[in-house]
Design a protein around this motif. Sequence first.
Motif, PDB file in Angstrom:
ATOM      1  N   THR A   1       0.818  -1.223   0.000  1.00 14.88           N
ATOM      2  CA  THR A   1       0.000   0.000   0.000  1.00 14.88           C
ATOM      3  C   THR A   1       0.850   1.271   0.000  1.00 14.88           C
ATOM      4  OG1 THR A   1      -1.616  -1.206   1.303  1.00 14.88           O
ATOM      5  CG2 THR A   1      -1.887   1.181   1.215  1.00 14.88           C
ATOM      6  N   LYS A   2       1.938   1.260   0.774  1.00 12.01           N
ATOM      7  CA  LYS A   2       2.751   2.482   0.892  1.00 12.01           C
ATOM      8  C   LYS A   2       3.324   2.882  -0.476  1.00 12.01           C
ATOM      9  CE  LYS A   2       6.994   4.122   3.138  1.00 12.01           C
ATOM     10  NZ  LYS A   2       8.046   3.785   4.105  1.00 12.01           N
ATOM     11  N   LEU A   3       3.799   1.887  -1.211  1.00 10.22           N
ATOM     12  CA  LEU A   3       4.399   2.177  -2.519  1.00 10.22           C
ATOM     13  C   LEU A   3       3.350   2.746  -3.481  1.00 10.22           C
ATOM     14  CD1 LEU A   3       6.920   2.040  -4.260  1.00 10.22           C
ATOM     15  CD2 LEU A   3       6.442  -0.370  -4.711  1.00 10.22           C
ATOM     16  N   LYS A   4       2.131   2.224  -3.361  1.00  6.47           N
ATOM     17  CA  LYS A   4       1.051   2.730  -4.214  1.00  6.47           C
ATOM     18  C   LYS A   4       0.662   4.155  -3.781  1.00  6.47           C
ATOM     19  CE  LYS A   4      -3.671   1.722  -5.579  1.00  6.47           C
ATOM     20  NZ  LYS A   4      -4.837   0.882  -5.355  1.00  6.47           N
ATOM     21  N   SER A   5       0.440   4.343  -2.481  1.00  4.85           N
ATOM     22  CA  SER A   5      -0.066   5.664  -2.066  1.00  4.85           C
ATOM     23  C   SER A   5       1.008   6.740  -2.130  1.00  4.85           C
ATOM     24  CB  SER A   5      -0.727   5.591  -0.689  1.00  4.85           C
ATOM     25  OG  SER A   5       0.176   5.017   0.212  1.00  4.85           O
ATOM     26  N   ASP A   6       2.260   6.407  -1.789  1.00  2.00           N
ATOM     27  CA  ASP A   6       3.297   7.453  -1.785  1.00  2.00           C
ATOM     28  C   ASP A   6       3.888   7.694  -3.172  1.00  2.00           C
ATOM     29  OD1 ASP A   6       2.873   7.295   0.903  1.00  2.00           O
ATOM     30  OD2 ASP A   6       4.969   7.065   1.483  1.00  2.00           O
ATOM     31  N   LEU A   7       4.082   6.615  -3.948  1.00  2.00           N
ATOM     32  CA  LEU A   7       4.820   6.779  -5.212  1.00  2.00           C
ATOM     33  C   LEU A   7       4.030   6.341  -6.448  1.00  2.00           C
ATOM     34  CD1 LEU A   7       8.383   5.574  -4.047  1.00  2.00           C
ATOM     35  CD2 LEU A   7       7.378   7.826  -3.859  1.00  2.00           C
ATOM     36  N   GLY A   8       2.791   5.877  -6.247  1.00  2.00           N
ATOM     37  CA  GLY A   8       1.913   5.593  -7.385  1.00  2.00           C
ATOM     38  C   GLY A   8       2.213   4.311  -8.141  1.00  2.00           C
ATOM     39  N   TRP A   9       3.044   3.416  -7.567  1.00  2.00           N
ATOM     40  CA  TRP A   9       3.363   2.167  -8.275  1.00  2.00           C
ATOM     41  C   TRP A   9       2.313   1.090  -8.020  1.00  2.00           C
ATOM     42  CZ3 TRP A   9       3.881  -2.842  -6.662  1.00  2.00           C
ATOM     43  CH2 TRP A   9       4.446  -3.756  -7.562  1.00  2.00           C
ATOM     44  N   VAL A  10       1.874   0.432  -9.089  1.00  2.00           N
ATOM     45  CA  VAL A  10       1.046  -0.781  -8.955  1.00  2.00           C
ATOM     46  C   VAL A  10       1.547  -1.796  -9.983  1.00  2.00           C
ATOM     47  CG1 VAL A  10      -1.149   0.163  -8.039  1.00  2.00           C
ATOM     48  CG2 VAL A  10      -0.709   0.235 -10.498  1.00  2.00           C
ATOM     49  N   PRO A  11       1.362  -3.099  -9.702  1.00  2.00           N
ATOM     50  CA  PRO A  11       1.800  -4.100 -10.690  1.00  2.00           C
ATOM     51  C   PRO A  11       1.014  -3.951 -11.988  1.00  2.00           C
ATOM     52  CG  PRO A  11       1.034  -5.172  -8.651  1.00  2.00           C
ATOM     53  CD  PRO A  11       0.749  -3.712  -8.512  1.00  2.00           C
ATOM     54  N   SER A  12       1.627  -4.346 -13.122  1.00  2.00           N
ATOM     55  CA  SER A  12       0.945  -4.132 -14.403  1.00  2.00           C
ATOM     56  C   SER A  12       0.330  -5.403 -14.975  1.00  2.00           C
ATOM     57  CB  SER A  12       1.939  -3.567 -15.428  1.00  2.00           C
ATOM     58  OG  SER A  12       2.828  -4.585 -15.842  1.00  2.00           O
ATOM     59  N   LEU A  13       0.856  -6.562 -14.588  1.00  2.00           N
ATOM     60  CA  LEU A  13       0.442  -7.796 -15.269  1.00  2.00           C
ATOM     61  C   LEU A  13      -0.350  -8.723 -14.371  1.00  2.00           C
ATOM     62  CD1 LEU A  13       3.200  -9.654 -17.335  1.00  2.00           C
ATOM     63  CD2 LEU A  13       1.173  -8.494 -18.139  1.00  2.00           C
ATOM     64  N   GLN A  14      -1.370  -9.359 -14.917  1.00  2.00           N
ATOM     65  CA  GLN A  14      -2.059 -10.448 -14.234  1.00  2.00           C
ATOM     66  C   GLN A  14      -1.154 -11.679 -14.261  1.00  2.00           C
ATOM     67  OE1 GLN A  14      -5.079 -10.467 -12.675  1.00  2.00           O
ATOM     68  NE2 GLN A  14      -4.948  -8.253 -12.994  1.00  2.00           N
ATOM     69  N   PHE A  15      -1.258 -12.516 -13.237  1.00  2.00           N
ATOM     70  CA  PHE A  15      -0.328 -13.646 -13.116  1.00  2.00           C
ATOM     71  C   PHE A  15      -0.418 -14.622 -14.296  1.00  2.00           C
ATOM     72  CE2 PHE A  15       1.018 -17.672 -10.803  1.00  2.00           C
ATOM     73  CZ  PHE A  15       2.366 -17.353 -10.819  1.00  2.00           C
ATOM     74  N   GLU A  16      -1.640 -14.989 -14.691  1.00  2.00           N
ATOM     75  CA  GLU A  16      -1.775 -15.979 -15.778  1.00  2.00           C
ATOM     76  C   GLU A  16      -1.100 -15.467 -17.041  1.00  2.00           C
ATOM     77  OE1 GLU A  16      -4.025 -15.278 -13.611  1.00  2.00           O
ATOM     78  OE2 GLU A  16      -5.197 -17.040 -13.047  1.00  2.00           O
ATOM     79  N   GLU A  17      -1.268 -14.169 -17.306  1.00  2.00           N
ATOM     80  CA  GLU A  17      -0.668 -13.571 -18.511  1.00  2.00           C
ATOM     81  C   GLU A  17       0.865 -13.596 -18.385  1.00  2.00           C
ATOM     82  OE1 GLU A  17      -1.884  -9.494 -18.999  1.00  2.00           O
ATOM     83  OE2 GLU A  17      -0.657  -9.245 -20.807  1.00  2.00           O
ATOM     84  N   GLY A  18       1.362 -13.223 -17.200  1.00  2.00           N
ATOM     85  CA  GLY A  18       2.805 -13.188 -16.983  1.00  2.00           C
ATOM     86  C   GLY A  18       3.425 -14.566 -17.061  1.00  2.00           C
ATOM     87  N   LEU A  19       2.685 -15.552 -16.527  1.00  2.00           N
ATOM     88  CA  LEU A  19       3.218 -16.918 -16.527  1.00  2.00           C
ATOM     89  C   LEU A  19       3.294 -17.448 -17.964  1.00  2.00           C
ATOM     90  CD1 LEU A  19       4.188 -18.688 -14.241  1.00  2.00           C
ATOM     91  CD2 LEU A  19       1.916 -19.714 -14.093  1.00  2.00           C
ATOM     92  N   GLU A  20       2.282 -17.109 -18.748  1.00  2.00           N
ATOM     93  CA  GLU A  20       2.265 -17.555 -20.141  1.00  2.00           C
ATOM     94  C   GLU A  20       3.425 -16.904 -20.917  1.00  2.00           C
ATOM     95  OE1 GLU A  20      -1.690 -18.185 -21.433  1.00  2.00           O
ATOM     96  OE2 GLU A  20      -1.116 -18.262 -23.545  1.00  2.00           O
ATOM     97  N   LYS A  21       3.644 -15.625 -20.680  1.00  2.00           N
ATOM     98  CA  LYS A  21       4.773 -14.921 -21.324  1.00  2.00           C
ATOM     99  C   LYS A  21       6.095 -15.584 -20.922  1.00  2.00           C
ATOM    100  CE  LYS A  21       4.838  -9.957 -21.214  1.00  2.00           C
ATOM    101  NZ  LYS A  21       4.413  -9.224 -22.326  1.00  2.00           N
ATOM    102  N   THR A  22       6.181 -15.963 -19.643  1.00  2.00           N
ATOM    103  CA  THR A  22       7.410 -16.572 -19.126  1.00  2.00           C
ATOM    104  C   THR A  22       7.654 -17.924 -19.795  1.00  2.00           C
ATOM    105  OG1 THR A  22       6.997 -15.448 -17.025  1.00  2.00           O
ATOM    106  CG2 THR A  22       8.567 -17.279 -16.981  1.00  2.00           C
ATOM    107  N   VAL A  23       6.598 -18.729 -19.884  1.00  2.00           N
ATOM    108  CA  VAL A  23       6.719 -20.039 -20.541  1.00  2.00           C
ATOM    109  C   VAL A  23       7.154 -19.829 -21.994  1.00  2.00           C
ATOM    110  CG1 VAL A  23       5.399 -22.021 -21.400  1.00  2.00           C
ATOM    111  CG2 VAL A  23       5.099 -21.255 -19.031  1.00  2.00           C
ATOM    112  N   ASP A  24       6.538 -18.875 -22.682  1.00  2.00           N
ATOM    113  CA  ASP A  24       6.905 -18.605 -24.085  1.00  2.00           C
ATOM    114  C   ASP A  24       8.390 -18.271 -24.185  1.00  2.00           C
ATOM    115  OD1 ASP A  24       4.386 -19.019 -25.080  1.00  2.00           O
ATOM    116  OD2 ASP A  24       3.801 -16.900 -25.005  1.00  2.00           O
ATOM    117  N   TRP A  25       8.877 -17.466 -23.242  1.00  2.00           N
ATOM    118  CA  TRP A  25      10.295 -17.073 -23.286  1.00  2.00           C
ATOM    119  C   TRP A  25      11.193 -18.304 -23.139  1.00  2.00           C
ATOM    120  CZ3 TRP A  25      14.778 -17.335 -20.463  1.00  2.00           C
ATOM    121  CH2 TRP A  25      15.847 -16.575 -20.965  1.00  2.00           C
ATOM    122  N   TYR A  26      10.880 -19.171 -22.175  1.00  2.00           N
ATOM    123  CA  TYR A  26      11.732 -20.358 -21.972  1.00  2.00           C
ATOM    124  C   TYR A  26      11.663 -21.293 -23.175  1.00  2.00           C
ATOM    125  CZ  TYR A  26      13.140 -19.063 -17.315  1.00  2.00           C
ATOM    126  OH  TYR A  26      13.726 -18.395 -16.280  1.00  2.00           O
TER     127      TYR A  26
END
Length: 350
Positions: A299-324
């Motif tokens: 929460t602190k990183l989001k409220s103080d510096l505006g950072w939030v994750p960009s990718l949903q896990f299933e999408e990220g995992l699929e991208k990762t598998v494709d890379w390997y």
Amino acid sequence: MIKVLITGGAGFIGSHVVRRMVNSYPQYHIFNLDALTYAGNLENLKDVASAANYTFVKGDITDAAFVQNLFAQHDFTYVIHLAAESHVDRSISNPIAFVMTNVVGTVNLLNAAKHVWSGSFEGRRFYHVSTDEVYGALGETGMFTEETKYDPHSPYSASKASSDHFVRAYHDTYGLPVVISNCSNNYGSHHFPEKLIPLAIHNIKNNKPIPVYGKGENVRDWLWVEDHARAIDVILHKGKNGETYNIGGHNEWKNIDLIHLLCKIMDKKLGRAQGESAKLITFVKDRAGHDMRYAIDATKLKSDLGWVPSLQFEEGLEKTVDWYLSNQEWLDHVTSGEYKKYYTDQYEKR
Ligand code: NAD
Ligand code: TYD
């Protein structure tokens, strides 16, 4: 010219941080200091190796004289410190290597920064990259915040906790401008196949057993590595000296559920019948002192510096598998030699 020292830039997360900094900040010169241990691999940085604003320096952070000279030679504005021994299982079999690199190496860097920057801390920053594992283990509920008391259990997390304490001590004692972040488990491309996700991808592809420790009920909070690199960029530039920021994906998975999802993706990608890869799941002896659950409150990183994750896990995992699957040569290189011995000692002699 702003000179940035990144330590451990040939490793998994470090290579993503180096790539991001080299490409996003042509006005900075990025120095990547790495000892090229088993985990360091210059192939991770082929795409930026000849960039005009990038220099690789081979060296060991446990060598105090070498580190002092490097700082004296280059007037670094920022240090982003990622170099570490990073695998819990290796820390169980060889804790001293973790004390040397993670504790002594960090103090060498702090000493060099203090010495060379003395009298002019203005505009400088020593950024220490750490882990959520310093907070210990959670039960079924609750999350780690920046105020959670340190309670490390493995030699790895104990060494990272110790290095975090030294970084804070240099801030409180000498006024060194430091910032620390503690991140949850990362996943993505260029991840060495000793960690759960790349090891499972490698084994599924080769029809080898997928070793799941204990009953597979331990929970980890997974974050896409490029989101971590972006958080580091934001904290480096906008974070406040002396502060700690937790970074996490709000993405908790039981190991066994994660492995089933991975098997499903791999079946699809490899043209196997659904359920085929899951037959490789093999429950093995649990890790000693295995932390049950990690979960980060970012929460602190989001409220103080505006950072939030960009990718949903299933999408990220699929991208990762494709890379390997499309980087077999990378995998072949890192799994030859020392890896074979490690794998036999860790899994076939258990
Ligand atoms: P990694 O093991 O992939 O890479 C570590 C790098 O440090 C390698 O390139 C290695 O050659 C280098 N190195 C090791 N000892 C060195 C020494 N004595 N001198 C110079 N270089 C040395 O690690 P990673 O997973 O990329 O983790 C990077 C940092 O992020 C670590 O500090 C780790 O504690 C932290 N972290 C990792 C995760 C994760 O999920 N992987 C999560 C949170 C925090
Ligand atoms: P790992 O990737 O080693 O990261 P960490 O220990 O830093 O969280 O392990 C992630 C989880 O997966 C952890 O609960 C241990 C478990 N694990 C297995 O079940 N089998 C394996 O072969 C490995 C490497 C890990």
